[in-house]
Design an enzyme around this catalytic site. Structure first.
Site, short mmCIF file in Angstrom:
data_model
loop_
_atom_site.label_atom_id
_atom_site.label_comp_id
_atom_site.label_asym_id
_atom_site.label_seq_id
_atom_site.Cartn_x
_atom_site.Cartn_y
_atom_site.Cartn_z
N ASP A 159 0.88 -1.40 -0.03
CA ASP A 159 -0.02 0.02 0.00
C ASP A 159 0.71 1.30 -0.03
O ASP A 159 1.87 1.22 0.83
CB ASP A 159 -0.85 -0.03 1.16
CG ASP A 159 -1.96 1.07 1.24
OD1 ASP A 159 -3.00 0.78 0.58
OD2 ASP A 159 -1.60 2.20 1.87
N ASN A 184 -2.50 13.22 -3.85
CA ASN A 184 -3.70 13.70 -4.61
C ASN A 184 -3.97 15.06 -4.35
O ASN A 184 -4.18 15.94 -5.24
CB ASN A 184 -4.73 12.53 -4.68
CG ASN A 184 -4.71 11.52 -5.31
OD1 ASN A 184 -4.07 11.49 -6.60
ND2 ASN A 184 -5.33 10.42 -5.16
N HIS A 234 -4.83 14.61 -9.02
CA HIS A 234 -4.69 13.44 -9.47
C HIS A 234 -4.15 12.82 -10.54
O HIS A 234 -3.78 11.72 -10.65
CB HIS A 234 -6.53 12.97 -9.86
CG HIS A 234 -7.36 13.31 -8.60
ND1 HIS A 234 -7.47 12.18 -7.64
CD2 HIS A 234 -8.22 14.35 -8.20
CE1 HIS A 234 -8.47 12.64 -6.80
NE2 HIS A 234 -8.95 13.80 -6.94
N ASP A 289 -1.63 9.76 -10.55
CA ASP A 289 -1.79 8.58 -11.43
C ASP A 289 -0.40 8.28 -11.76
O ASP A 289 0.12 6.86 -12.08
CB ASP A 289 -2.68 8.81 -12.74
CG ASP A 289 -4.13 8.93 -12.52
OD1 ASP A 289 -4.53 8.59 -11.43
OD2 ASP A 289 -4.64 9.68 -13.38
N GLU A 291 -4.77 2.26 -4.18
CA GLU A 291 -3.61 2.26 -4.00
C GLU A 291 -2.67 1.34 -3.73
O GLU A 291 -1.63 1.06 -3.24
CB GLU A 291 -2.83 3.56 -3.24
CG GLU A 291 -3.23 3.62 -1.76
CD GLU A 291 -4.54 4.01 -1.52
OE1 GLU A 291 -4.74 4.48 -0.32
OE2 GLU A 291 -5.55 4.09 -2.19
#
Length: 394
Positions: free
Chosen positions: A260, A268, A273, A277, A303
């Site tokens: 994780d 973010n 965002h 990505d 994630e």
């Protein structure tokens, strides 16, 4: 009932022109690397060649130049077929093998313009060789796959080879009628029907090759996470199911890593965002670079990434997890005019599964170990023994 050869030959340009138009319409707006334009152009050459043969028959052989032009166009159609197959498989067009037979067909047809038997024998050898090259190109071992379309195309090319082989042998054995298209010889009629079947089979095979490739790409995309390029959850679970079954069958250990990204929401919120990505894609690439061929990496959700390690015990999985953690920590993700740095928390669980039904329990154990790593301060590896039942911070 006698067969009118010119009428039979007229079927070729009609069929070839119809298929050429269909292929070129399909090729409209498509990537030029798929070979459809070359294949359609080859069919147009066939549609142009056979009217010249018919005109020569109607003129009772008084215009042998039409036969020469027809032979050149026919050879060019096979050359374009070879170029189309090469382009379809992403290889450079073999110019020597493509253009040399066309040049030889033109030279031979001119040299033996009025010697029908020799012209037919030479043409049969050259055209048969071109058909064999098309079959070889479509059946090469380094092609990505050999589906039904490839075999259908190869079958059609084999019909072309058989067609010209029987004509050449017939002429060499003294069958002069075979060399004259206007004579309704049994071998002549059989050859034309075989050639027509070959034309249909090769074109349908080439179109089917494109369809099979498109279907395979769609299936692949449906099983990949579009953002990271690794298997999505559905594909990941399918792969893990097979991995569990093998571990149960061979009584070998299987390790799972739940990975994780730490404080991903902050990335973010701070950078947007798109930056998130980019981080997800970079982490997936970094993790994948540290795994073996037999290992599986997939995006489990958000994630989180899940890694399956066949034949790996808890100690070995923990060592690998530590290397992966360190690799991500050392990684810099370019973004705008700066570099982003992130860390990961990894939970490790491993055992020899007693059955495939244990999959959910093992995934949950790895997940709980990952939450233990979060609670212990993030950017660390925890094994199953340190896992707790409560969910921790993200």
């Amino acid at each position: 009932m006698p067969v009118d050869i010119p009428t039979l030959l007229l079927v070729f340009p009609v069929v070839a022109l119809a298929m050429a138009l269909a292929v070129l319409i399909v090729a409209w707006g498509q990537p030029r690397g798929d070979g459809l334009l070359q294949w359609g152009a080859g069919l147009l050459m066939v549609a142009l060649a056979f009217p010249l043969f018919i005109l020569n028959i109607r003129a009772h052989g008084a215009q042998p130049f039409w036969m020469v032009a027809g032979n050149v166009l026919l050879s060019l159609s096979y050359a374009l077929s070879l170029a189309a197959v090469s382009r379809f498989h992403g290889r450079p067009c073999p110019r020597l093998r493509t253009l040399l037979p066309v040049a030889l067909a033109a030279a031979g047809a001119l040299a033996f313009m009025r010697q029908h038997e020799l012209r037919v024998a030479l043409g049969g050898v050259l055209f048969g060789l071109q058909g064999a090259m098309v079959a070889h190109e479509v059946l090469r071992r380094d092609n990505a796959s050999l589906g039904r379309g490839s075999w259908l195309l190869a079958l059609g090319a084999g019909m072309v080879v058989l067609l010209y082989a029987q004509r050449t042998v017939g002429v060499l054995l003294g069958g002069t009628d075979v060399a004259l298209l206007q004579v309704p010889h049994t071998l002549q009629i059989g050859s034309q029907l075989l050639g027509l079947a070959g034309l249909v089979f090769t074109t349908l095979g080439f179109i089917l090759m494109g369809r099979e490739r498109s279907d395979a790409e769609h299936q692949k995309l449906a099983r990949l996470d579009m953002l990271t390029g690794v298997p999505n959850r559905r594909a990941l679970m399918d792969a893990l199911e097979r991995m569990f079954a093998q571990a149960v069958r061979e009584r070998q250990p299987l390790a799972l890593l739940m990975v994780d990204i730490d404080r991903f929401k902050r990335v973010n919120d701070t950078y947007g965002h798109l930056a998130g990505d980019a981080v997800l894609a970079a982490v997936a690439s970094c993790l994948g670079a540290g795994l073996r061929t037999q290992d599986i990496l997939g995006r489990y959700g958000g994630e989180e990434f899940l890694v399956g390690l066949p034949g790996t015990d808890l100690a070995g999985a923990a060592r690998l997890a530590e290397r992966l953690r360190q690799s991500v920590q050392d990684m810099a993700v370019p973004w705008a005019e700066q570099s982003l740095h992130v860390t990961v928390s990894i939970g490790v669980h491993a055992q020899v599964p007693a059955g495939t039904a244990m999959a959910d329990a093992m995934i949950d154990a790895a997940d709980q170990a990952m939450y233990a790593a979060k609670r212990a301060g993030r950017n660390r590896v925890e094994t199953q023994q340190a896992a707790a039942s409560a969910a921790g911070p993200a």
